[in-house]
Design an enzyme around this catalytic site. Structure first.
Site, mmCIF file in Angstrom:
data_model
loop_
_atom_site.group_PDB
_atom_site.id
_atom_site.type_symbol
_atom_site.label_atom_id
_atom_site.label_comp_id
_atom_site.label_asym_id
_atom_site.label_seq_id
_atom_site.Cartn_x
_atom_site.Cartn_y
_atom_site.Cartn_z
ATOM 1 N N ALA A 229 16.170 -9.238 25.887
ATOM 2 C CA ALA A 229 16.619 -8.477 24.717
ATOM 3 C C ALA A 229 15.412 -7.795 24.081
ATOM 4 C CB ALA A 229 17.314 -9.383 23.706
ATOM 5 N N ASN B 291 15.913 9.599 16.845
ATOM 6 C CA ASN B 291 16.619 9.156 15.633
ATOM 7 C C ASN B 291 15.752 9.261 14.381
ATOM 8 O OD1 ASN B 291 14.994 7.109 16.538
ATOM 9 N ND2 ASN B 291 16.537 5.511 16.456
ATOM 10 N N CYS B 292 14.427 9.227 14.529
ATOM 11 C CA CYS B 292 13.555 9.393 13.369
ATOM 12 C C CYS B 292 13.575 10.827 12.841
ATOM 13 C CB CYS B 292 12.125 8.991 13.714
ATOM 14 S SG CYS B 292 11.950 7.237 14.125
ATOM 15 N N ARG C 123 9.843 3.880 37.689
ATOM 16 C CA ARG C 123 8.472 4.204 38.090
ATOM 17 C C ARG C 123 7.834 3.055 38.869
ATOM 18 N NH1 ARG C 123 8.234 6.314 32.760
ATOM 19 N NH2 ARG C 123 6.917 4.608 32.015
ATOM 20 N N ILE D 115 18.206 -12.632 31.551
ATOM 21 C CA ILE D 115 18.675 -11.779 30.450
ATOM 22 C C ILE D 115 17.523 -11.572 29.470
ATOM 23 C CG2 ILE D 115 20.346 -11.469 28.588
ATOM 24 C CD1 ILE D 115 22.259 -13.281 30.024
ATOM 25 N N SER E 188 19.408 9.218 24.707
ATOM 26 C CA SER E 188 18.021 9.227 24.254
ATOM 27 C C SER E 188 17.837 10.384 23.278
ATOM 28 C CB SER E 188 17.058 9.383 25.442
ATOM 29 O OG SER E 188 15.717 9.322 25.009
ATOM 30 N N TYR F 60 -16.678 12.896 11.760
ATOM 31 C CA TYR F 60 -16.942 13.509 10.456
ATOM 32 C C TYR F 60 -17.257 14.986 10.593
ATOM 33 C CZ TYR F 60 -19.819 15.309 6.673
ATOM 34 O OH TYR F 60 -20.338 16.119 5.702
ATOM 35 N N GLY G 270 14.117 -4.385 21.129
ATOM 36 C CA GLY G 270 14.484 -3.411 20.106
ATOM 37 C C GLY G 270 14.847 -4.014 18.767
ATOM 38 N N ASP G 271 15.606 -3.256 17.984
ATOM 39 C CA ASP G 271 15.924 -3.629 16.609
ATOM 40 C C ASP G 271 16.785 -4.874 16.502
ATOM 41 O OD1 ASP G 271 14.561 -1.339 16.048
ATOM 42 O OD2 ASP G 271 16.301 -0.187 15.363
#
Length: 832
Positions: free
Chosen positions: A287, A42-43, A22, A285, A39, A433, A289-290
């Protein structure tokens, strides 16, 4: 034009690829994924296994073909990057379909390898045929195939994190007998223990066996037997190993990139990696994510958080940075939410356990508030715990457990934290409310109000894990709940003086006014009102039990007994009027159903009492509630009053309790004996609204406990029994004048304090109506219907010129002798 390589898809890598395109149409973007799917949701994998998500295709967020075309990407699945040369700026790639290995150059490289499930070297694991982990679509397909085979009668889930709890829920929903094993003393580490206990209750309530503080020693018989460290052997047709994840760091180690103590890749604030030899930043480089360490937003320490939002955000930020746009990295809060059957579990920031470990000072705020207006149907409580810095008032974290609207409150608090709001700022948050969604004072606002009381020095707080020792050492704990509530459970050593009678009975508090006094109620709200009264009467050293008896009771919850019989505990899904199976004793039709959702205490217990009273001994009564705490209250009430708690089940978001009415004097099956003090008496001397209200509440509560209750009205108390339009005959002039000066009936009684020419009573009545508390006339009628005996003192009537025709129906006329006779063997005697 830049050549950008991305290693790994899903949340981080796929997001980075789409954002990169993009921002630039010229760059060459190649995405490598060693598996088939680039893609996927995974949840959502546990919910596909549990048949909640029916269509497997819905798990695929993007396909190779669709994403390649839309974003003009070179996507190479089944392609694994096996080596990086940071100096030459090349990667070595292996095609798992052809076996070919080749080299690609790069200008920028993004690593998004993720994390993998921990598979420790447990003896017997390698020989097992039924032990699976859940990380990706192929894992899901394997588990789904086993489940759909119809051969999974017993399942064991090892690990009580998000995946473990979600898998336990979904396997149970499919009809398996599920056992969840966790090495720690709780599931869901983002929660503090007392909050996790709410999850434990919900797990047990839905027929899942829960074993805490026990780990796996070994597997035997090819995994069909799970042997725990305690020696217990669990039978298993399927075992899900969900004890946590470790970063996929093999590629980073090969490239000599710097990793942290737990193996996560260390990065700059812009997610650039460091050289492992000299800590030099490699600007080419990145990195995400997990697999990486992140900065904790609260403490600014390095940590690791394996969640979808951070990975998505990091993918976008790196794409922006590569294209010259910088975004300030404030750190990660770890905001998370999980579904545990009908409960929503949400958290953000640090919990108390984490702050204790980091030696960070904090103050807690606990609230139990309805998720929406109590008068709107199906209102349920949300338990909230917030932690803040007592010096700066900065919010450090929050947790919530409830049903609808729970995650909304944590989202608000998470936003407040990110924007730098203090805990006191929560008071001024203008939140949406309407009765179906919230209350005029939202639970988030309430947290701010409680914090203000603490910061203004109105009271200090004491926590559930401290109070027992304090009382044991002689501390004075004042319980200001109603007797009905106390009868359903109380903290050992506490002294009960109900809030509404505290002013009159304050002399009963046997400590000096500067000595510590600890106050509790059900959730903390009435304790606060009591504290205001105590402060007004000179007490200066006051503590509020945070979260009240509700938090204390929850924290002391004992896990349900284990039941490994397949089909022994099936949670009903349909709201039917079916019979209750008595285990071989035949079917007994439920004679009475009572819905106590939305009622305020003592309403639920009184409704239960009325239902039990209306049926015969041996009949069944069904109680429908949405608050798990009330489920345990019913159990205690049953134990005290000699009734048999037949069953407690879950239907959707409701808890269903079935009670068999006991015989008079019959001991409950859950307790060896019931109190023999069957009488309770009250002398109603006062003619003031608040005091007569207290009398009626106590009388109803005592009646609900099976007491024979007598109210003896004398002097000014007789005014509560007068008819509004009642006229006495043959009265002298003095008697008529005296009668004209006194209030006619319950509706016209003044307040003992703050009467303000009638404005005070009007305000109280308005609040009572809003809170769905019965007016005094209704309370009197309900008390009479519950069997409470009303006696008007004839001597006082004579002195005050009150005639029988002026008083309401259903009362007796007698003297003190009759009252004294009713006082024999009284377990409760009060003068109001």
């Amino acid at each position: 034009m830049k050549k950008i390589l991305i290693v790994g898809g899903v949340a981080g890598g796929a997001t980075a690829a789409a954002r990169l395109r993009r921002l630039s149409e010229e760059d060459e973007i190649i995405l490598f994924e060693r598996d088939e799917y680039i893609s996927f949701a995974n949840c959502g994998l546990p919910y596909y296994i549990g048949d909640v998500i029916k269509d497997r295709k819905k798990l695929l967020v993007q396909t190779v073909e669709g994403m390649s075309k839309r974003f003009n990407l070179d996507i190479r699945n089944f392609s694994e990057v096996i080596a990086i040369d940071p100096v030459a700026k090349t990667v070595e790639v292996k095609n798992h379909q052809s076996g070919e290995t080749y080299t690609e150059t790069y200008d920028k490289l993004i690593l998004s390898p993720g994390a993998k499930p921990i598979a420790p070297p447990i003896p017997g694991l390698s020989e097992a045929k039924n032990i699976l982990t859940l990380r990706n679509i192929p894992d899901t397909d394997k588990i789904k195939a086993v489940v759909d085979s119809g051969k999974v009668r017993r399942a064991v889930v090892i690990g009580g994190g998000f995946i473990g709890v979600e898998m336990a829920e979904n396997l149970q929903e499919l009809g398996a007998n599920v056992t969840l094993v966790e090495k720690l003393n709780q599931v869901l580490k983002p929660l503090d223990f007392e909050m996790a206990q709410l999850a434990h209750q919900e797990i047990n309530a839905n027929c899942v066996n829960l074993i805490l503080e026990d780990g796996v020693d070994h597997f035997q018989k090819q995994g069909s037997e799970v042997v725990l460290e305690s020696g217990r052997v669990l039978q298993a047709d399927l075992v899900i190993l969900a004890i946590g994840v470790v970063p996929e760091n093999a590629l980073a180690k090969q490239a000599n990139l710097k990793c942290g103590p737990r193996g996560h890749i260390v990065t700059t604030e812009n997610y650039e990696v460091f050289n492992g030899t000299d800590d030099a930043v490699n600007p080419d480089i990145f990195a995400i994510g997990d697999a990486i360490e992140v900065k904790d937003f609260v403490t600014k320490n390095q940590t690791a958080i394996a969640l979808a939002w951070p990975a998505n955000r990091q993918g976008r930020v790196v794409a922006d940075y590569i294209n010259g746009k910088t975004v300030k990295n404030l750190g990660i809060q770890g905001t998370a939410v999980a579904k545990v059957f009908s409960k929503t579990i949400a958290s953000t920031g640090n919990n108390a356990a984490q702050l204790d470990m980091k030696k960070v000072d904090y103050q807690i705020v606990v609230a139990h508030r309805a998720n929406h207006a109590g008068y709107y149907p199906h209102s349920t409580n949300i338990a909230l715990k917030l932690l803040y810095d007592p010096k700066t008032l900065r919010i450090l974290g929050a947790q919530a457990v409830g049903q609808e609207g729970t995650e909304k409150r944590i989202d608000v608090i998470a936003t407040a934290m990110k924007m730098g709001a203090t805990v006191l700022d929560l008071q001024d948050f203008e939140l949406s409310y309407a009765p179906p969604f919230s209350s005029a004072k939202d639970p988030v606002n309430i947290l701010g109000y409680i914090a203000e009381n603490i910061e203004d020095g109105v009271y200090k707080t004491v926590e559930w894990h401290q109070i027992d020792e304090i009382v044991e050492k002689g501390g004075f704990l004042l319980d200001v709940r109603s007797p009905v509530e106390v009868s359903a459970g109380a903290i050992k050593g506490s002294v009960n003086i109900e809030l509404d009678s505290l002013r009159e009975r304050i002399a009963e508090i046997p400590i000096s006014k500067d000595a510590p006094i600890y106050v509790s109620c059900q959730v903390g709200q009435r304790a606060y009102l009591a504290i205001r009264i105590l402060r007004g009467n000179g007490f200066t050293n006051i503590y509020n039990l945070a979260g009240g008896y509700s938090t204390y009771k929850t924290a002391h919850y004992k896990l349900a007994e284990l039941n490994f019989d397949v089909g022994a505990c099936i949670v009903k899904k349909d709201d039917t009027d079916g019979d209750v199976d008595q285990g071989g004793k035949g079917n007994d039709v439920i004679k009475k159903k009572v819905d106590v959702t939305g009622l305020q205490c003592p309403g639920p217990l009184m409704a239960t009492y009325d239902a039990i009273k209306s049926v015969e001994s041996g009949d069944l009564v069904q109680i429908i509630a949405t608050d798990f705490g009330f489920v345990s209250d019913i159990k205690s009430w049953c134990e005290t009053n000699g009734h048999n708690l037949v069953s407690q089940e879950t239907e959707g978001k409701s808890y269903i309790s079935v009670i068999r009415k006991g015989s008079e004097g019959e001991a409950c099956t859950l307790m060896p004996a019931v109190s023999t003090q069957k009488n309770a008496t009250l002398v109603v001397f006062s003619g003031e609204l608040d005091k007569v209200l207290a009398s009626m509440i106590i009388a109803q509560g005592a009646a609900a406990q099976g007491k024979n209750v007598t109210l003896f009205f004398t002097f000014w108390g007789l005014n509560a029994l007068r008819k509004r339009d009642g006229k006495g005959y043959n009265k002298t002039f003095i008697e008529k004048m005296f009668g004209a000066m006194m209030p006619k009936g319950a509706a016209r009684l003044p307040l003992s304090m703050m009467n303000m020419l009638g404005a005070g009573p009007a305000m109280i009545k308005g609040i009572m109506k809003k809170k769905h508390v019965d007016d005094l006339d209704t309370m009197i009628k309900k008390a009479q219907n519950a069997g409470v005996r009303f006696i008007a003192c004839t001597m006082s009537m004579d002195l005050m010129g009150i005639k029988e025709e002026e008083l309401i129906d259903g009362i007796e006329y007698a003297g003190v002798g009759t009252y004294i006779a009713s006082n024999e063997n009284a377990g409760t005697t009060l003068f109001v």
